[in-house]
Design a protein around this motif. Structure first.
Motif, PDB file in Angstrom:
ATOM      1  N   ASN A 216       0.804  -1.226   0.000  1.00  0.00           N
ATOM      2  CA  ASN A 216       0.000   0.000   0.000  1.00  0.00           C
ATOM      3  C   ASN A 216       0.838   1.278   0.000  1.00  0.00           C
ATOM      4  N   SER A 217       2.150   1.155  -0.062  1.00  0.00           N
ATOM      5  CA  SER A 217       2.946   2.336  -0.378  1.00  0.00           C
ATOM      6  C   SER A 217       2.687   2.687  -1.839  1.00  0.00           C
ATOM      7  N   SER A 218       2.879   3.938  -2.176  1.00  0.00           N
ATOM      8  CA  SER A 218       2.686   4.362  -3.555  1.00  0.00           C
ATOM      9  C   SER A 218       4.046   4.638  -4.183  1.00  0.00           C
ATOM     10  N   VAL A 219       4.463   3.754  -5.079  1.00  0.00           N
ATOM     11  CA  VAL A 219       5.741   3.898  -5.773  1.00  0.00           C
ATOM     12  C   VAL A 219       5.485   3.758  -7.265  1.00  0.00           C
ATOM     13  N   GLN A 220       5.748   4.810  -8.004  1.00  0.00           N
ATOM     14  CA  GLN A 220       5.560   4.799  -9.451  1.00  0.00           C
ATOM     15  C   GLN A 220       6.894   5.085 -10.133  1.00  0.00           C
ATOM     16  N   ILE A 221       7.295   4.186 -11.014  1.00  0.00           N
ATOM     17  CA  ILE A 221       8.528   4.379 -11.787  1.00  0.00           C
ATOM     18  C   ILE A 221       8.169   4.318 -13.259  1.00  0.00           C
ATOM     19  N   GLU A 222       8.542   5.332 -14.000  1.00  0.00           N
ATOM     20  CA  GLU A 222       8.258   5.370 -15.432  1.00  0.00           C
ATOM     21  C   GLU A 222       9.562   5.355 -16.223  1.00  0.00           C
ATOM     22  N   LEU A 223       9.556   4.584 -17.292  1.00  0.00           N
ATOM     23  CA  LEU A 223      10.693   4.498 -18.200  1.00  0.00           C
ATOM     24  C   LEU A 223      10.267   4.988 -19.569  1.00  0.00           C
ATOM     25  N   GLU A 224      11.228   5.304 -20.398  1.00  0.00           N
ATOM     26  CA  GLU A 224      10.951   5.664 -21.789  1.00  0.00           C
ATOM     27  C   GLU A 224      11.947   4.947 -22.689  1.00  0.00           C
ATOM     28  N   ARG A 225      11.498   4.582 -23.879  1.00  0.00           N
ATOM     29  CA  ARG A 225      12.357   3.860 -24.813  1.00  0.00           C
ATOM     30  C   ARG A 225      13.158   4.843 -25.657  1.00  0.00           C
ATOM     31  N   VAL A 226      14.450   4.659 -25.678  1.00  0.00           N
ATOM     32  CA  VAL A 226      15.354   5.443 -26.516  1.00  0.00           C
ATOM     33  C   VAL A 226      16.077   4.459 -27.417  1.00  0.00           C
ATOM     34  N   GLN A 227      15.694   4.478 -28.694  1.00  0.00           N
ATOM     35  CA  GLN A 227      16.144   3.469 -29.644  1.00  0.00           C
ATOM     36  C   GLN A 227      15.764   2.080 -29.105  1.00  0.00           C
ATOM     37  N   LYS A 228      16.719   1.223 -28.798  1.00  0.00           N
ATOM     38  CA  LYS A 228      16.382  -0.115 -28.330  1.00  0.00           C
ATOM     39  C   LYS A 228      16.551  -0.281 -26.814  1.00  0.00           C
ATOM     40  N   LYS A 229      16.809   0.832 -26.131  1.00  0.00           N
ATOM     41  CA  LYS A 229      17.056   0.757 -24.696  1.00  0.00           C
ATOM     42  C   LYS A 229      15.960   1.465 -23.900  1.00  0.00           C
ATOM     43  N   GLN A 230      15.794   1.011 -22.673  1.00  0.00           N
ATOM     44  CA  GLN A 230      14.882   1.659 -21.749  1.00  0.00           C
ATOM     45  C   GLN A 230      15.669   2.649 -20.882  1.00  0.00           C
ATOM     46  N   ARG A 231      15.131   3.825 -20.731  1.00  0.00           N
ATOM     47  CA  ARG A 231      15.801   4.858 -19.949  1.00  0.00           C
ATOM     48  C   ARG A 231      14.864   5.377 -18.866  1.00  0.00           C
ATOM     49  N   PHE A 232      15.428   5.641 -17.680  1.00  0.00           N
ATOM     50  CA  PHE A 232      14.633   6.183 -16.578  1.00  0.00           C
ATOM     51  C   PHE A 232      14.038   7.523 -16.973  1.00  0.00           C
TER      52      PHE A 232
ATOM     53  N   ARG B 145      11.052   9.024 -14.655  1.00  0.00           N
ATOM     54  CA  ARG B 145      10.671   9.692 -13.416  1.00  0.00           C
ATOM     55  C   ARG B 145      10.199   8.666 -12.386  1.00  0.00           C
ATOM     56  N   ILE B 146      10.234   9.082 -11.112  1.00  0.00           N
ATOM     57  CA  ILE B 146       9.846   8.213 -10.012  1.00  0.00           C
ATOM     58  C   ILE B 146       9.079   9.025  -8.979  1.00  0.00           C
ATOM     59  N   PHE B 147       8.068   8.398  -8.380  1.00  0.00           N
ATOM     60  CA  PHE B 147       7.301   8.984  -7.284  1.00  0.00           C
ATOM     61  C   PHE B 147       7.291   7.990  -6.136  1.00  0.00           C
ATOM     62  N   VAL B 148       7.522   8.478  -4.905  1.00  0.00           N
ATOM     63  CA  VAL B 148       7.560   7.600  -3.737  1.00  0.00           C
ATOM     64  C   VAL B 148       6.773   8.233  -2.594  1.00  0.00           C
ATOM     65  N   ALA B 149       5.807   7.473  -2.064  1.00  0.00           N
ATOM     66  CA  ALA B 149       5.101   7.836  -0.832  1.00  0.00           C
ATOM     67  C   ALA B 149       4.923   6.551  -0.039  1.00  0.00           C
ATOM     68  N   LEU B 150       5.684   6.409   1.044  1.00  0.00           N
ATOM     69  CA  LEU B 150       5.645   5.192   1.837  1.00  0.00           C
ATOM     70  C   LEU B 150       4.379   5.146   2.696  1.00  0.00           C
ATOM     71  N   LYS B 151       3.844   3.946   2.866  1.00  0.00           N
ATOM     72  CA  LYS B 151       2.569   3.793   3.575  1.00  0.00           C
ATOM     73  C   LYS B 151       2.573   4.395   4.980  1.00  0.00           C
ATOM     74  N   PRO B 152       3.606   4.167   5.807  1.00  0.00           N
ATOM     75  CA  PRO B 152       3.584   4.787   7.146  1.00  0.00           C
ATOM     76  C   PRO B 152       3.513   6.303   7.103  1.00  0.00           C
ATOM     77  N   ARG B 153       4.136   6.905   6.083  1.00  0.00           N
ATOM     78  CA  ARG B 153       4.087   8.365   5.971  1.00  0.00           C
ATOM     79  C   ARG B 153       2.699   8.825   5.538  1.00  0.00           C
ATOM     80  N   ILE B 154       2.076   8.080   4.630  1.00  0.00           N
ATOM     81  CA  ILE B 154       0.713   8.410   4.209  1.00  0.00           C
ATOM     82  C   ILE B 154      -0.234   8.302   5.396  1.00  0.00           C
TER      83      ILE B 154
END
Length: 237
Positions: free
Chosen positions: A5-21, A23-32
């Motif tokens: 139930n923590s909220s962790v979102q990681i998004e990647l994007e494709r650059v040619q044939k590779k995946q590149r970072f 953005r990331i979002f982090v909200a840990l459940k105890p903090r929420i």
């Protein structure tokens, strides 16, 4: 993706044939949970520069607990401080905390944060008075502004607020400047009463930025780990 139930979102994007970072979002459940159950309904939102090998932005959502101590709620890392990234950050924050009664969101001059109202339609959106004052004084100079702008913001009564503003409005273009460039609430007499929070500035975000300043030159995985340690550590100050 979600972990316990923590909220962790990681998004990647494709650059040619590779995946590149991307953005990331982090909200840990105890903090929420802690924010929802024991903190004031006030969130300071800001984004600041990273200055390591890989440049980018560190966005943060910071609250205040019952002792007026900083309470870290969530953070995100992305490449640019633009509308797409900031709206995404606010959307992830909304998913984590949902709709909080009497919520206040305080921001400064971040690009894209004028859309906060669309993501949190029931929240009171405030503008940091310190940033407003600094930007205002770049356009207008004189004792009349020094003597009346901050007193107008600090006053709790509509009558005294209007009295100070009449002194300011003597100067040409000031009304247009404040109404078009500063359309969020920045004066106490305009604050909702139910949130019981009269903060004029976004100092909670500035304090968070001061705490993490020494981490901003780290590599991404090192930065994320240091932020995890900071957020998980119980602080008494």
């Amino acid at each position: 993706m979600a972990h316990d139930n923590s909220s962790v979102q990681i998004e990647l994007e494709r650059v040619q044939k590779k995946q590149r970072f991307r953005r990331i979002f982090v909200a840990l459940k105890p903090r929420i949970d802690g924010f929802l159950e024991g903190c004031r309904p006030f969130i300071g939102v800001d984004a600041s520069n990273l200055y390591g090998k890989y440049r980018g932005q560190l966005a943060s959502a910071t609250g205040v607990d019952g002792h007026n101590w900083l309470y870290h709620i969530a953070y995100a890392i992305f490449d640019n401080e633009n509308e797409d990234n900031l709206v995404w950050f606010m959307e992830q924050l909304h998913r984590a905390i949902v709709d909080v009664p009497n919520l206040v969101i305080c921001t400064d001059a971040c690009k894209g944060l004028e859309t906060t109202g669309a993501v949190f339609p029931h929240a009171e959106n405030r503008e940091c008075m310190r940033h407003l004052y600094q930007n205002f004084m770049k356009q207008f100079t004189g004792d009349v502004f020094t003597d009346h702008l901050y007193p107008a913001a600090r006053n709790y009564t509509t009558g005294m607020f209007q009295w100070h503003m009449k002194k300011i409005y003597i100067a040409p273009n000031t009304i247009e400047h404040l109404e078009t460039r500063n359309n969020r609430i920045w004066y106490r007499c305009g604050f909702f009463e139910n949130n019981k929070c009269d903060y004029l500035t976004n100092n909670v975000s500035e304090s968070f930025n001061a705490q993490v300043k020494k981490f901003k030159g780290l590599l991404l995985h090192e930065l994320v780990d240091k932020l995890r340690e900071l957020i998980m550590e119980k602080r008494g100050t």
